[in-house]
Design an enzyme around this catalytic site. Structure first.
Site, PDB file in Angstrom:
ATOM      1  N   GLU A  87      32.976  57.408  12.471  1.00  0.00           N
ATOM      2  CA  GLU A  87      33.869  58.707  12.993  1.00  0.00           C
ATOM      3  C   GLU A  87      35.309  58.141  13.158  1.00  0.00           C
ATOM      4  O   GLU A  87      36.414  58.497  12.738  1.00  0.00           O
ATOM      5  CB  GLU A  87      33.349  59.683  13.961  1.00  0.00           C
ATOM      6  CG  GLU A  87      34.206  60.615  14.380  1.00  0.00           C
ATOM      7  CD  GLU A  87      33.638  61.382  15.776  1.00  0.00           C
ATOM      8  OE1 GLU A  87      33.199  62.340  15.563  1.00  0.00           O
ATOM      9  OE2 GLU A  87      33.777  60.821  16.888  1.00  0.00           O
ATOM     10  N   ASP A 136      31.336  68.833  18.672  1.00  0.00           N
ATOM     11  CA  ASP A 136      31.449  68.844  17.334  1.00  0.00           C
ATOM     12  C   ASP A 136      32.045  70.046  16.746  1.00  0.00           C
ATOM     13  O   ASP A 136      32.828  70.016  15.658  1.00  0.00           O
ATOM     14  CB  ASP A 136      30.123  68.912  16.579  1.00  0.00           C
ATOM     15  CG  ASP A 136      29.739  67.048  16.254  1.00  0.00           C
ATOM     16  OD1 ASP A 136      30.255  66.291  16.944  1.00  0.00           O
ATOM     17  OD2 ASP A 136      28.688  66.859  15.560  1.00  0.00           O
TER      18      ASP A 136
END
Length: 373
Positions: free
Chosen positions: A67, A259
């Site tokens: 990420e 998220d």
């Protein structure tokens, strides 16, 4: 929607300038944010190593994640920082990449700072950001020698995420029947914040020719999926969701939390780049209305019920993402969200990594600097 997206018009709205901030102020804030996150001794999460490599640390977990590495590459290509981009990609290929086995062509989602894999499995949001950043790098800087032959590297990733398992062990990252991205390759559910239809539109045009139809269908499926997974009144979505968009609670991620903050940012960028979905304007309004009277954030069920209040909540990331949603359509809340965002300060504590990345991305897209090259 009347106006075409930037892919067609090559016009990127500077919403910050429209609401009164000068170009000089905006440019200074972008430069200061970049320098702080990548080079300031106290704030940075970017670390250079020998052999022309570098990594980005998730400061809250003291590891290196696909990420963060892919986010760093995206920031670097947007800001024309080729050396940073190349250093990050060299480290990624050397330490995170799987050259063989069931994860061949994928990247281990977490390594320690020395490059040892903490987990072998991949996280698909990393692969999609790697592929997009590489394609943009190819178009902005041109391809170099391996591993800096950006377009070839991107196409290899895109082939694996679609076709894994057809002629080799392993599972693809997209479900071949419904065209939806999975949370991880082995499961059959999704994460709404992984859905980047604006990336898939470009994968269809610049990726592997034989998969053009797949990616166009994936873009359409993702836009539909986001509508299904975002609550019709609050606009909130869960961190994990089933293929029908309903929250998935089994792993403890069926509520609006970290998220899920990225969904607002993603619809803002999709609206800027392609402007194909009128629902995005409605969604931005619902989210901004929901948070307009909340001075402090907590964890919410997607219907808006307050849950527990963890002390590690990514408040700045949420503030930044909700501001970026303004690009899907201005409303009575736009000025408030832009002001709150502009006056917010970078986080300096150990949880700064995720929040400050979302802040940088929001700053770029709101100033017209998160672009297709």
């Amino acid at each position: 929607m009347g106006e075409k997206g930037a892919f067609y018009s090559d016009e990127y709205q500077n919403l910050l300038k429209k609401y009164g901030y000068s170009e000089k102020e905006i440019e200074a804030k972008i430069e200061k944010t970049w320098e702080s996150l990548f080079f300031d001794q106290d704030l940075k999460f970017y670390h250079q190593t020998e052999d022309q490599m570098a990594y980005i640390t998730d400061t809250g977990n003291n590891d290196v994640r696909t990420e963060g590495m892919s986010y760093g590459m995206m920031a670097a290509v947007q800001l024309d920082q080729k050396e940073v981009f190349d250093r990050l990609w060299r480290w990624t290929k050397k330490y995170m990449y799987h050259p063989a086995g069931k994860y061949k062509g994928y990247f281990a989602w977490s390594c320690d700072r020395k490059g040892n894999k903490n987990f072998d499995g991949p996280a698909p949001d990393g692969e999609e950001y790697f592929a997009m950043a590489l394609l943009l790098a190819s178009r902005r800087w041109g391809d170099g020698k391996d591993p800096l032959n950006y377009s070839k590297q991107a196409k290899e990733i895109l082939a694996e995420v679609v076709h894994k398992g057809e002629n080799s062990p392993g599972d693809p990252m997209w479900n071949p029947d419904n065209y939806l991205i999975k949370f991880v390759p082995e499961v059959e559910f999704s994460d709404p914040s992984y859905h980047l239809p604006h990336f898939y539109e470009l994968f269809a045009r610049w990726g592997n020719e034989k998969d053009q139809d797949f990616w166009l269908k994936a873009a359409a499926a993702s836009r539909k999926y986001l509508q299904q997974s975002c609550h019709p009144e609050t606009g909130l979505s869960a961190e994990y969701a089933e293929y029908d968009g309903s929250p998935r609670f089994e792993e403890g991620h069926g509520d609006f939390y970290s998220d899920a903050y990225r969904v607002a940012f993603n619809i803002g960028v999709d609206s800027v780049w392609f402007n194909k979905d009128p629902w995005q304007q409605e969604e931005a309004y619902k989210l901004q209305k929901f948070f307009a009277d909340k001075d402090e954030y907590t964890k919410y069920s997607i219907d808006g019920q307050e849950l527990e209040k963890p002390d590690y909540l990514h408040y700045l990331g949420l503030k930044a993402a909700n501001a970026a949603a303004s690009l899907a359509g201005e409303n009575e809340y736009t000025e408030k969200y832009l002001k709150d965002f502009w006056e917010a300060e970078l986080r300096k504590d150990e949880r700064r990594y995720y929040d400050n990345f979302l802040y940088l991305f929001a700053l770029l897209v709101l100033s017209g600097n998160f672009r297709i090259y």
